[in-house]
Design an enzyme around this catalytic site. Structure first.
Site: not given
Ligand SMILES: [Zn+2]
Length: 242
Positions: A56, A171, A114, A60-61, A133, A58
C-alpha cells in the site's frame, strides 16, 4: 526449492522483509520502508534485489523505493488502485493477478480498509503471506481510508487461507495487541499463552513475527469477531485502548 525469507527492522517499528528464490536467485523486498536496512539485509544474505512488491502507498512502506530502484534497477509491483501514489511503479496488479519472483508465485488478494487499494501477496506454494498493514499479529491495521465493512471482509479473506500459512506484517505491535486481546477475551487460554510468550520475546528484544493464520484464528480478536458490527466495535475500542 522452498522460498527463503529475511525479516529485519526499519524506521521506528516497521519491518522490512525479503523473499528469495534459491532456484533462480530472484529476491523481492515486500515494501521498502527505507533503503539502508534493505541494503544491509541484502549484504548479509548475499541476495540481489530483483523486485519490490508494494502492499500500500503509505510513506513508511514506500520511502525506500526510489533509492533501491536507482541502485538495483529492480521491478516495482504495486496495487493498481494506488499506483498514482507510489513512486516508480513498473507493473500494477489487482485481485486474482499473480506475481512471479523467479520461480515463486504470489496470488494478489485485495485487502482494502487500512487504505482503499491495499493488497496482500500470498505465495501459496510456499505457505507465505505478506499482509502489510491489514493483518497484524493478534491485531489488525487501523481503518483509515476504507469502511469497517471493507476491513472486515479483508480479514475474512485472510482467515480463509490455510492455517499453516506463515504471515508477515508491516509492524511490531504484537505485545500491545496481545494486551488488548486478553482484555476483551479474558478466558481465552490461547491468548494468555501467547501473551506470556510474546512478553518474554520482547524482553529479549526478539522479533515476534511471522505469525500464522492458524494462530491468528485462535487468538486475534478482530478475526474472531462474529459479525461486522462486533468487528467495528472492537476496532473502535482498540483505537482508544491504553
Ligand atoms: Zn499503512
Amino acid at each position: 526449492m522452498p522460498a527463503e525469507t529475511k525479516l529485519f527492522r526499519c524506521l521506528k517499528d516497521n519491518y522490512g522483509v525479503l523473499i528469495h528464490d534459491p532456484a533462480s536467485g530472484a529476491t523481492a523486498a515486500v515494501d521498502a520502508p527505507e533503503a539502508t536496512p534493505v541494503e544491509a539485509a541484502l549484504k548479509a544474505t548475499g541476495w540481489k534485489l530483483t523486485d519490490i512488491l508494494v502492499t500500500h502507498h503509505h510513506a513508511d512502506h514506500t520511502g525506500g523505493i526510489a533509492e533501491l530502484k536507482k541502485n538495483y534497477h529492480c521491478r516495482v509491483v504495486a496495487p493498481k488502485a494506488e499506483a498514482g501514489k507510489i513512486p516508480l511503479v513498473d507493473e500494477t496488479v489487482s485481485e486474482g493477478d499473480t506475481v512471479s519472483v523467479g520461480k515463486l508465485t504470489a496470488n494478489v488478494i485485495e485487502t482494502p480498509g487500512h487504505t482503499l487499494g491495499h493488497i496482500t501477496y500470498w505465495f501459496h506454494g510456499d505457505k507465505l503471506a505478506f499482509a502489510g498493514d491489514t493483518l497484524f499479529s493478534i491485531g489488525c491495521g487501523r481503518v483509515i481510508e476504507g469502511t469497517m465493512e471493507m476491513m472486515w471482509n479483508s480479514l475474512k479473506k485472510l482467515r480463509d487461507l490455510p492455517g499453516d500459512t506463515r504471515v508477515y506484517c508491516g509492524h511490531e505491535y504484537t505485545l500491545a495487541n496481545a494486551r488488548f486481546a486478553i482484555a476483551v477475551d479474558p478466558d481465552n487460554q490461547a491468548i494468555s499463552g501467547r501473551l506470556a510468550a510474546v512478553q518474554s520475546m520482547r524482553e529479549r528484544g526478539d522479533i515476534t513475527l511471522p505469525t500464522s493464520i492458524g494462530e491468528e484464528r485462535a487468538t486475534n480478536p478482530f478475526m474472531r469477531a462474529a459479525s461486522v458490527d462486533e468487528f467495528a466495535r472492537l476496532r473502535s475500542q482498540k483505537d482508544s485502548f491504553g
